[in-house]
Motif scaffolding. Structure first.
Motif, PDB file in Angstrom:
ATOM      1  N   ASP A 131       0.830  -1.203   0.000  1.00 53.73           N
ATOM      2  CA  ASP A 131       0.000   0.000   0.000  1.00 53.73           C
ATOM      3  C   ASP A 131       0.868   1.259   0.000  1.00 53.73           C
ATOM      4  OD1 ASP A 131      -2.260  -1.604   0.032  1.00 53.73           O
ATOM      5  OD2 ASP A 131      -2.608  -1.356   2.194  1.00 53.73           O
ATOM      6  N   LYS A 132       1.935   1.255   0.779  1.00 55.29           N
ATOM      7  CA  LYS A 132       2.852   2.406   0.800  1.00 55.29           C
ATOM      8  C   LYS A 132       3.502   2.581  -0.569  1.00 55.29           C
ATOM      9  CE  LYS A 132       4.030   2.337   5.702  1.00 55.29           C
ATOM     10  NZ  LYS A 132       5.083   2.078   6.701  1.00 55.29           N
ATOM     11  N   HIS A 133       3.911   1.476  -1.167  1.00 54.97           N
ATOM     12  CA  HIS A 133       4.520   1.520  -2.500  1.00 54.97           C
ATOM     13  C   HIS A 133       3.590   2.202  -3.498  1.00 54.97           C
ATOM     14  CE1 HIS A 133       6.243   0.240  -6.290  1.00 54.97           C
ATOM     15  NE2 HIS A 133       5.136  -0.412  -6.583  1.00 54.97           N
ATOM     16  N   ASN A 134       2.327   1.838  -3.464  1.00 54.68           N
ATOM     17  CA  ASN A 134       1.370   2.373  -4.426  1.00 54.68           C
ATOM     18  C   ASN A 134       1.119   3.869  -4.253  1.00 54.68           C
ATOM     19  OD1 ASN A 134       0.998   0.009  -5.887  1.00 54.68           O
ATOM     20  ND2 ASN A 134      -0.518  -0.756  -4.439  1.00 54.68           N
ATOM     21  N   GLN A 135       1.558   4.444  -3.132  1.00 54.28           N
ATOM     22  CA  GLN A 135       1.408   5.877  -2.883  1.00 54.28           C
ATOM     23  C   GLN A 135       2.707   6.651  -3.089  1.00 54.28           C
ATOM     24  OE1 GLN A 135      -1.608   7.214  -2.480  1.00 54.28           O
ATOM     25  NE2 GLN A 135      -2.298   5.113  -2.796  1.00 54.28           N
ATOM     26  N   MET A 136       3.766   5.959  -3.458  1.00 55.26           N
ATOM     27  CA  MET A 136       5.073   6.605  -3.603  1.00 55.26           C
ATOM     28  C   MET A 136       5.079   7.558  -4.808  1.00 55.26           C
ATOM     29  SD  MET A 136       6.885   5.554  -1.111  1.00 55.26           S
ATOM     30  CE  MET A 136       8.634   5.600  -1.408  1.00 55.26           C
ATOM     31  N   PRO A 137       5.873   8.628  -4.711  1.00 56.78           N
ATOM     32  CA  PRO A 137       5.948   9.595  -5.820  1.00 56.78           C
ATOM     33  C   PRO A 137       6.350   8.961  -7.156  1.00 56.78           C
ATOM     34  CG  PRO A 137       6.998  10.500  -3.866  1.00 56.78           C
ATOM     35  CD  PRO A 137       6.657   9.066  -3.553  1.00 56.78           C
ATOM     36  N   HIS A 138       7.263   7.989  -7.134  1.00 52.69           N
ATOM     37  CA  HIS A 138       7.678   7.397  -8.411  1.00 52.69           C
ATOM     38  C   HIS A 138       6.545   6.612  -9.080  1.00 52.69           C
ATOM     39  CE1 HIS A 138       9.347   4.895  -5.091  1.00 52.69           C
ATOM     40  NE2 HIS A 138       8.855   3.890  -5.780  1.00 52.69           N
ATOM     41  N   ILE A 139       5.648   6.057  -8.293  1.00 45.61           N
ATOM     42  CA  ILE A 139       4.488   5.360  -8.863  1.00 45.61           C
ATOM     43  C   ILE A 139       3.528   6.380  -9.456  1.00 45.61           C
ATOM     44  CG2 ILE A 139       2.456   3.939  -8.329  1.00 45.61           C
ATOM     45  CD1 ILE A 139       5.108   2.392  -8.485  1.00 45.61           C
ATOM     46  N   LYS A 140       3.269   7.443  -8.718  1.00 48.63           N
ATOM     47  CA  LYS A 140       2.375   8.502  -9.210  1.00 48.63           C
ATOM     48  C   LYS A 140       2.931   9.123 -10.489  1.00 48.63           C
ATOM     49  CE  LYS A 140      -0.462   8.246  -5.704  1.00 48.63           C
ATOM     50  NZ  LYS A 140      -1.793   7.727  -5.852  1.00 48.63           N
ATOM     51  N   THR A 141       4.245   9.318 -10.533  1.00 50.61           N
ATOM     52  CA  THR A 141       4.886   9.885 -11.722  1.00 50.61           C
ATOM     53  C   THR A 141       4.692   8.967 -12.919  1.00 50.61           C
ATOM     54  OG1 THR A 141       6.518  11.081 -10.404  1.00 50.61           O
ATOM     55  CG2 THR A 141       7.097  10.628 -12.705  1.00 50.61           C
ATOM     56  N   PHE A 142       4.888   7.652 -12.723  1.00 51.91           N
ATOM     57  CA  PHE A 142       4.698   6.721 -13.840  1.00 51.91           C
ATOM     58  C   PHE A 142       3.247   6.710 -14.293  1.00 51.91           C
ATOM     59  CE2 PHE A 142       3.554   2.713 -15.761  1.00 51.91           C
ATOM     60  CZ  PHE A 142       4.435   2.699 -16.840  1.00 51.91           C
ATOM     61  N   GLN A 143       2.321   6.733 -13.364  1.00 47.06           N
ATOM     62  CA  GLN A 143       0.907   6.723 -13.737  1.00 47.06           C
ATOM     63  C   GLN A 143       0.576   7.930 -14.617  1.00 47.06           C
ATOM     64  OE1 GLN A 143      -0.733   6.457  -9.774  1.00 47.06           O
ATOM     65  NE2 GLN A 143      -0.944   4.229  -9.894  1.00 47.06           N
ATOM     66  N   ALA A 144       1.083   9.097 -14.259  1.00 45.91           N
ATOM     67  CA  ALA A 144       0.836  10.298 -15.061  1.00 45.91           C
ATOM     68  C   ALA A 144       1.539  10.190 -16.419  1.00 45.91           C
ATOM     69  CB  ALA A 144       1.302  11.541 -14.306  1.00 45.91           C
ATOM     70  N   PHE A 145       2.788   9.747 -16.406  1.00 43.76           N
ATOM     71  CA  PHE A 145       3.575   9.601 -17.628  1.00 43.76           C
ATOM     72  C   PHE A 145       2.910   8.644 -18.614  1.00 43.76           C
ATOM     73  CE2 PHE A 145       6.311   6.464 -19.674  1.00 43.76           C
ATOM     74  CZ  PHE A 145       6.976   7.246 -20.605  1.00 43.76           C
ATOM     75  N   SER A 146       2.352   7.557 -18.120  1.00 42.43           N
ATOM     76  CA  SER A 146       1.865   6.483 -18.998  1.00 42.43           C
ATOM     77  C   SER A 146       0.522   6.793 -19.652  1.00 42.43           C
ATOM     78  CB  SER A 146       1.782   5.174 -18.213  1.00 42.43           C
ATOM     79  OG  SER A 146       0.780   5.254 -17.218  1.00 42.43           O
ATOM     80  N   GLN A 147      -0.144   7.855 -19.244  1.00 44.24           N
ATOM     81  CA  GLN A 147      -1.426   8.194 -19.858  1.00 44.24           C
ATOM     82  C   GLN A 147      -1.263   8.344 -21.370  1.00 44.24           C
ATOM     83  OE1 GLN A 147      -4.484   8.377 -18.185  1.00 44.24           O
ATOM     84  NE2 GLN A 147      -3.188   7.466 -16.609  1.00 44.24           N
ATOM     85  N   GLY A 148      -2.004   7.555 -22.130  1.00 41.32           N
ATOM     86  CA  GLY A 148      -1.965   7.611 -23.579  1.00 41.32           C
ATOM     87  C   GLY A 148      -0.834   6.815 -24.208  1.00 41.32           C
ATOM     88  N   LYS A 149       0.030   6.208 -23.388  1.00 40.09           N
ATOM     89  CA  LYS A 149       1.169   5.467 -23.922  1.00 40.09           C
ATOM     90  C   LYS A 149       0.995   3.947 -23.836  1.00 40.09           C
ATOM     91  CE  LYS A 149       4.592   9.085 -23.104  1.00 40.09           C
ATOM     92  NZ  LYS A 149       3.712  10.133 -22.607  1.00 40.09           N
ATOM     93  N   LEU A 150      -0.077   3.503 -23.198  1.00 41.13           N
ATOM     94  CA  LEU A 150      -0.309   2.073 -23.017  1.00 41.13           C
ATOM     95  C   LEU A 150      -1.464   1.597 -23.887  1.00 41.13           C
ATOM     96  CD1 LEU A 150       0.025   1.774 -19.131  1.00 41.13           C
ATOM     97  CD2 LEU A 150       1.818   1.671 -20.878  1.00 41.13           C
ATOM     98  N   GLN A 151      -1.363   0.347 -24.362  1.00 43.43           N
ATOM     99  CA  GLN A 151      -2.430  -0.235 -25.189  1.00 43.43           C
ATOM    100  C   GLN A 151      -3.671  -0.544 -24.367  1.00 43.43           C
ATOM    101  OE1 GLN A 151      -1.352  -3.472 -27.833  1.00 43.43           O
ATOM    102  NE2 GLN A 151       0.766  -2.750 -27.922  1.00 43.43           N
ATOM    103  N   VAL A 152      -3.449  -1.018 -23.152  1.00 44.79           N
ATOM    104  CA  VAL A 152      -4.538  -1.400 -22.246  1.00 44.79           C
ATOM    105  C   VAL A 152      -4.136  -0.972 -20.836  1.00 44.79           C
ATOM    106  CG1 VAL A 152      -5.324  -3.358 -23.636  1.00 44.79           C
ATOM    107  CG2 VAL A 152      -3.572  -3.714 -21.908  1.00 44.79           C
ATOM    108  N   PRO A 153      -5.100  -0.859 -19.928  1.00 47.18           N
ATOM    109  CA  PRO A 153      -4.725  -0.547 -18.542  1.00 47.18           C
ATOM    110  C   PRO A 153      -3.786  -1.621 -17.977  1.00 47.18           C
ATOM    111  CG  PRO A 153      -7.097  -0.289 -18.863  1.00 47.18           C
ATOM    112  CD  PRO A 153      -6.548  -0.937 -20.113  1.00 47.18           C
ATOM    113  N   VAL A 154      -2.958  -1.207 -17.031  1.00 45.93           N
ATOM    114  CA  VAL A 154      -2.046  -2.141 -16.362  1.00 45.93           C
ATOM    115  C   VAL A 154      -2.870  -3.250 -15.714  1.00 45.93           C
ATOM    116  CG1 VAL A 154      -0.314  -2.395 -14.541  1.00 45.93           C
ATOM    117  CG2 VAL A 154      -0.334  -0.327 -15.973  1.00 45.93           C
ATOM    118  N   MET A 155      -2.446  -4.478 -15.922  1.00 45.59           N
ATOM    119  CA  MET A 155      -3.125  -5.629 -15.323  1.00 45.59           C
ATOM    120  C   MET A 155      -2.293  -6.088 -14.125  1.00 45.59           C
ATOM    121  SD  MET A 155      -4.037  -7.460 -18.962  1.00 45.59           S
ATOM    122  CE  MET A 155      -4.364  -9.029 -18.232  1.00 45.59           C
ATOM    123  N   VAL A 156      -2.925  -6.141 -12.952  1.00 44.59           N
ATOM    124  CA  VAL A 156      -2.220  -6.504 -11.726  1.00 44.59           C
ATOM    125  C   VAL A 156      -2.888  -7.729 -11.114  1.00 44.59           C
ATOM    126  CG1 VAL A 156      -1.550  -5.758  -9.412  1.00 44.59           C
ATOM    127  CG2 VAL A 156      -1.555  -4.110 -11.306  1.00 44.59           C
TER     128      VAL A 156
END
Length: 95
Positions: free
Chosen positions: A64-89
């Motif tokens: 849960d802490k990992h998912n709130q880290m700045p580097h995760i938030k940065t990737f989420q913003a960066f990846s908008q429009g760059k992925l074919q499908v949503p991330v599958m977890v």
């Protein structure tokens, strides 16, 4: 209880190199997190646009802490429009 994660990220072909670089940055940052036991990145041999993370976390709180880290938030913003499908977890426990 340890938490095991498999995450699949599929980039659009024109963004493959950018996405790979961003994911490699995630690896560097995430491996420094206290609850991170393993955070491995793989690239599909047959489809270079598909990346797979295999992760092991000490516990759900650490994940849960990992998912709130700045580097995760940065990737989420960066990846908008760059992925074919949503991330599958996929979250699992070892049996």
């Amino acid at each position: 209880m340890k938490v095991y994660i498999s995450a699949i990220i599929t980039s659009k072909p024109e963004f493959q190199d950018e996405v790979r670089e961003a994911l490699m940055d995630l690896v560097k940052a995430t491996q420094q997190e206290e609850a991170c036991i393993l955070y491995d990145l793989h690239q599909d041999i047959d489809d270079g646009n598909r990346f797979l993370f295999y992760e092991i976390w000490e516990d759900q709180e650490g994940l849960d802490k990992h998912n709130q880290m700045p580097h995760i938030k940065t990737f989420q913003a960066f990846s908008q429009g760059k992925l074919q499908v949503p991330v599958m977890v996929y979250k699992a426990m070892k049996i």
